[in-house]
Motif scaffolding. Structure first.
Motif, PDB file in Angstrom:
ATOM      1  N   UNK A  57       0.756  -1.163  -0.182  1.00 25.76           N
ATOM      2  CA  UNK A  57       0.052   0.149   0.113  1.00 25.76           C
ATOM      3  C   UNK A  57       0.761   1.229   0.096  1.00 25.76           C
ATOM      4  N   UNK A  58       2.377   1.163   0.321  1.00 29.34           N
ATOM      5  CA  UNK A  58       2.972   2.276   0.208  1.00 29.34           C
ATOM      6  C   UNK A  58       2.914   2.945  -1.403  1.00 29.34           C
ATOM      7  N   UNK A  59       3.047   4.126  -1.248  1.00 30.38           N
ATOM      8  CA  UNK A  59       2.855   4.897  -2.745  1.00 30.38           C
ATOM      9  C   UNK A  59       4.232   5.394  -3.096  1.00 30.38           C
ATOM     10  N   UNK A  60       4.607   4.400  -4.133  1.00 33.10           N
ATOM     11  CA  UNK A  60       6.125   4.911  -4.886  1.00 33.10           C
ATOM     12  C   UNK A  60       6.216   5.864  -5.504  1.00 33.10           C
ATOM     13  N   UNK A  61       5.232   6.379  -6.296  1.00 30.59           N
ATOM     14  CA  UNK A  61       5.096   7.476  -6.749  1.00 30.59           C
ATOM     15  C   UNK A  61       3.710   8.090  -7.326  1.00 30.59           C
ATOM     16  N   UNK A  62       3.361   9.283  -7.647  1.00 32.42           N
ATOM     17  CA  UNK A  62       1.949   9.824  -8.151  1.00 32.42           C
ATOM     18  C   UNK A  62       2.078  10.824  -8.968  1.00 32.42           C
ATOM     19  N   UNK A  63       0.956  10.933  -9.542  1.00 31.52           N
ATOM     20  CA  UNK A  63       0.685  11.982 -10.453  1.00 31.52           C
ATOM     21  C   UNK A  63      -0.655  12.246 -10.386  1.00 31.52           C
ATOM     22  N   UNK A  64      -0.828  13.660  -9.802  1.00 27.96           N
ATOM     23  CA  UNK A  64      -2.361  13.923  -9.191  1.00 27.96           C
ATOM     24  C   UNK A  64      -2.804  15.035  -9.979  1.00 27.96           C
ATOM     25  N   UNK A  65      -4.160  15.226 -10.348  1.00 29.06           N
ATOM     26  CA  UNK A  65      -4.807  16.344 -10.943  1.00 29.06           C
ATOM     27  C   UNK A  65      -5.422  17.087  -9.769  1.00 29.06           C
ATOM     28  N   UNK A  66      -4.737  18.195  -9.359  1.00 32.40           N
ATOM     29  CA  UNK A  66      -5.361  19.257  -8.336  1.00 32.40           C
ATOM     30  C   UNK A  66      -6.514  19.616  -8.620  1.00 32.40           C
ATOM     31  N   UNK A  67      -6.587  20.008  -9.841  1.00 33.23           N
ATOM     32  CA  UNK A  67      -7.940  20.431 -10.312  1.00 33.23           C
ATOM     33  C   UNK A  67      -7.832  20.636 -11.933  1.00 33.23           C
ATOM     34  N   UNK A  68      -8.989  20.539 -12.659  1.00 38.16           N
ATOM     35  CA  UNK A  68      -9.061  20.878 -13.994  1.00 38.16           C
ATOM     36  C   UNK A  68     -10.340  20.843 -14.699  1.00 38.16           C
ATOM     37  N   UNK A  69     -10.412  21.516 -15.687  1.00 35.91           N
ATOM     38  CA  UNK A  69     -11.921  21.634 -16.210  1.00 35.91           C
ATOM     39  C   UNK A  69     -11.726  22.946 -17.136  1.00 35.91           C
ATOM     40  N   UNK A  70     -13.113  23.369 -17.418  1.00 36.80           N
ATOM     41  CA  UNK A  70     -13.371  24.467 -18.380  1.00 36.80           C
ATOM     42  C   UNK A  70     -13.899  25.696 -17.551  1.00 36.80           C
ATOM     43  N   UNK A  71     -13.466  26.866 -17.893  1.00 40.52           N
ATOM     44  CA  UNK A  71     -13.724  28.012 -17.032  1.00 40.52           C
ATOM     45  C   UNK A  71     -13.917  29.032 -18.068  1.00 40.52           C
ATOM     46  N   UNK A  72     -14.694  30.452 -17.818  1.00 38.92           N
ATOM     47  CA  UNK A  72     -14.980  31.364 -18.790  1.00 38.92           C
ATOM     48  C   UNK A  72     -13.739  32.136 -19.043  1.00 38.92           C
ATOM     49  N   UNK A  73     -13.120  32.644 -18.065  1.00 37.77           N
ATOM     50  CA  UNK A  73     -12.002  33.480 -18.015  1.00 37.77           C
ATOM     51  C   UNK A  73     -10.624  32.858 -18.130  1.00 37.77           C
ATOM     52  N   UNK A  74      -9.756  33.576 -18.694  1.00 34.06           N
ATOM     53  CA  UNK A  74      -8.454  33.044 -18.974  1.00 34.06           C
ATOM     54  C   UNK A  74      -7.882  32.677 -17.692  1.00 34.06           C
ATOM     55  N   UNK A  75      -7.369  31.276 -17.467  1.00 30.11           N
ATOM     56  CA  UNK A  75      -6.941  30.939 -16.135  1.00 30.11           C
ATOM     57  C   UNK A  75      -5.308  31.430 -15.843  1.00 30.11           C
ATOM     58  N   UNK A  76      -5.102  31.461 -14.393  1.00 24.96           N
ATOM     59  CA  UNK A  76      -3.800  31.763 -13.902  1.00 24.96           C
ATOM     60  C   UNK A  76      -3.435  30.745 -12.949  1.00 24.96           C
ATOM     61  N   UNK A  77      -2.059  30.143 -12.919  1.00 24.75           N
ATOM     62  CA  UNK A  77      -1.718  29.229 -11.794  1.00 24.75           C
ATOM     63  C   UNK A  77      -2.045  29.648 -10.280  1.00 24.75           C
ATOM     64  N   UNK A  78      -1.991  28.898  -9.600  1.00 21.02           N
ATOM     65  CA  UNK A  78      -2.625  29.039  -8.337  1.00 21.02           C
ATOM     66  C   UNK A  78      -1.175  29.722  -7.551  1.00 21.02           C
ATOM     67  N   UNK A  79      -1.549  30.344  -6.442  1.00 20.38           N
ATOM     68  CA  UNK A  79      -0.420  31.107  -5.617  1.00 20.38           C
ATOM     69  C   UNK A  79      -0.103  30.026  -4.436  1.00 20.38           C
ATOM     70  N   UNK A  80      -1.380  29.452  -3.974  1.00 15.81           N
ATOM     71  CA  UNK A  80      -1.322  28.673  -2.787  1.00 15.81           C
ATOM     72  C   UNK A  80      -0.744  27.137  -3.221  1.00 15.81           C
ATOM     73  N   UNK A  81       0.328  26.840  -2.384  1.00 19.44           N
ATOM     74  CA  UNK A  81       0.914  25.614  -2.525  1.00 19.44           C
ATOM     75  C   UNK A  81      -0.418  24.500  -2.333  1.00 19.44           C
ATOM     76  N   UNK A  82      -0.094  23.270  -2.984  1.00 19.99           N
ATOM     77  CA  UNK A  82      -1.140  22.022  -2.731  1.00 19.99           C
ATOM     78  C   UNK A  82      -1.043  21.286  -1.224  1.00 19.99           C
ATOM     79  N   UNK A  83       0.208  21.504  -0.821  1.00 16.13           N
ATOM     80  CA  UNK A  83       0.266  20.895   0.636  1.00 16.13           C
ATOM     81  C   UNK A  83       0.527  21.867   1.657  1.00 16.13           C
TER      82      UNK A  83
END
Length: 456
Positions: free
Chosen positions: A430-456
């Motif tokens: 069950x130990x996680x050797x490596x991962x690739x996570x989708x923090x968020x994803x999808x369609x929006x109306x305005x041009x997106x910008x990368x988040x300032x806040x760290x995910x962890x």
């Protein structure tokens, strides 16, 4: 003569170009599922299992896009199907890897039902003017201080990509390093006991590397104000797809499986390539020079050894199911697929032989999900390329792809230990050797910008 020298001899005899550098391999294998991964999850051999700590700028080619007008027409028809699955007990029984046609009515497979219900909900995902995806990659390493071993996540990287729905609306790719960190609360306690070090020297991809706790600023890589309107699909049968290609993708699982999940497995392709090298050597005249004859014999022996290793991989995973899990993850992570196509891919993968539903999971961001997993496969690490004794040995793992049961959205994928050994001999299944996570994803109306806040 070691294997590196012997393989150089093979290449000289076959007049082959030298093997590409790790950096070139990383970039190329982001575009096509191959033997070694450049920070990604393509692992068919021991070398391929050891994920590169991918530097910024080696991301997969990015040209995402979406035609206007698709969203409203792609309204779900699957919510009722999800209810029907639960209400009527339409499940399957038989061995975990059994295909749809070989499973027999009987005991209800609730894990698989949960995945199919999530697939039905995936058909409801909305669309918009700009598509974006925010993703996190990480690789686990074992630190072994005298105070007690603990695991950290290094090679920690966050990417942010967006593209307009039409050509000319723009597109951009961003990346930043995020801090290395203890993997679990238990690891954090042991890290603190060791003095809370801020840097971690680890063995990674046949050399030592030091990861630390810093965060780099977002860097943008080749923004294109005139881009958008097309995307690049990694994996078999992906490639650069136009708006028309996107609109014409099938939605039924059988057609999607034929398009994206058919053909030779990665080990079979490697075996075929090795066999061509063996045949070429054997067709060539035997050299008169004793040294060249000895080189030829050693090269044939090395190639045969490599073919035997590949045969072992094929025996463990005869349907190439591990790579199918990876291929679907690649497509769903990076491409704004129509909701019905995403749902169809989930159903297609669930029906593949060797793929099984494994029930509730929790990802690295603490989100609850349901998952499909490929078969257990073995990685073997020896000292041939300098790996220290603590890193050597064999272990088994499987690849998981995780979905949000409430929405059907992709949460990510990860490589999970199933038999401890090698560098992970101190860890539990069950130990996680490596991962690739989708923090968020999808369609929006305005041009997106990368988040300032760290995910962890």
């Amino acid at each position: 003569m070691n294997r590196i020298d012997e393989m150089d001899g093979v290449r000289r005899l076959l007049a082959e170009p030298p093997e590409p550098s790790p950096e070139a391999s990383a970039k190329a294998l982001g575009m096509l599922a191959g033997e070694m991964s450049g920070g990604r999850r393509v692992r068919a051999s021991a070398a391929g299992r050891r994920r590169l700590g991918r530097p910024f700028g080696l991301g997969r080619p990015f040209g995402l896009g979406w035609p206007f007008g698709l969203g409203a027409g792609l309204v779900a028809v699957g919510a009722a199907a999800a209810v029907a699955i639960v209400a009527t007990g339409q499940g399957t029984s038989g061995p975990p890897g059994a295909s749809e046609g070989t499973r027999r009515p009987g005991k209800v497979d609730l894990n698989r039902q949960a995945v199919l219900a999530a697939a039905a909900k995936a058909e409801l995902l909305p669309t918009g003017r700009y598509w974006y995806t925010d993703q996190i990659t990480g690789q686990s390493y074992i630190m072994r201080p005298k105070t007690g071993a603990y695991a950290i996540t290094g090679a920690h990287f966050e990417t942010f990509r967006w593209a307009g729905a039409k050509k000319g609306m723009g597109e951009a790719f961003y990346g930043r390093d995020i801090p290395a960190r203890p993997l679990t609360p238990k690891d954090e306690a042991l890290w603190r006991k060791a003095g809370s070090p801020s840097a971690f020297r680890v063995w990674s991809n046949d050399h030592y590397y030091t990861y630390d706790r810093h965060t780099s600023p977002w860097q943008v890589d080749h923004p294109d104000a005139a881009g958008g309107g097309h995307w690049f699909g990694s994996g078999p049968n992906g490639g650069d797809m136009t708006v028309d290609d996107l609109q014409n993708l099938p939605t039924d699982p059988a057609s999607l499986a034929a398009r994206f999940l058919s053909g030779m497995s990665m080990p079979e392709r490697r075996k075929q390539a090795l066999q061509r090298q063996v045949d070429s050597l054997r067709r060539a005249p035997v050299p008169d020079d004793p040294k060249k004859r000895a080189d030829r014999a050693r090269s044939l022996k090395v190639l045969q050894s490599m073919m035997d290793e590949v045969d072992g991989e094929i025996a463990e995973d005869p349907h190439g199911s591990r790579n199918k899990v990876l291929d679907v993850g690649n497509l769903m992570m990076d491409l704004p697929l129509p909701p019905a196509v995403r749902a169809g891919l989930m159903r297609a993968l669930a029906a593949q032989p060797g793929v099984r539903a494994i029930g509730p999971v929790v990802d690295g961001l603490g989100r609850k999900g349901v998952a499909l997993a490929g078969p257990d496969t073995t990685a073997r690490i020896d000292g041939e390329y300098g790996a220290p004794a603590a890193e050597q040995g064999s272990y088994t793992s499987h690849e998981e792809i995780m979905f949000d049961p409430a929405t059907g959205e992709l949460l990510g994928s990860r490589d999970v230990l199933t038999r401890p050994g090698g560098a992970y001999r101190s860890q539990a299944p069950g130990f996680v050797i490596n991962y690739w996570l989708v923090r968020s994803s999808g369609w929006i109306k305005a041009k997106p910008k990368p988040p300032v806040k760290l995910p962890f």
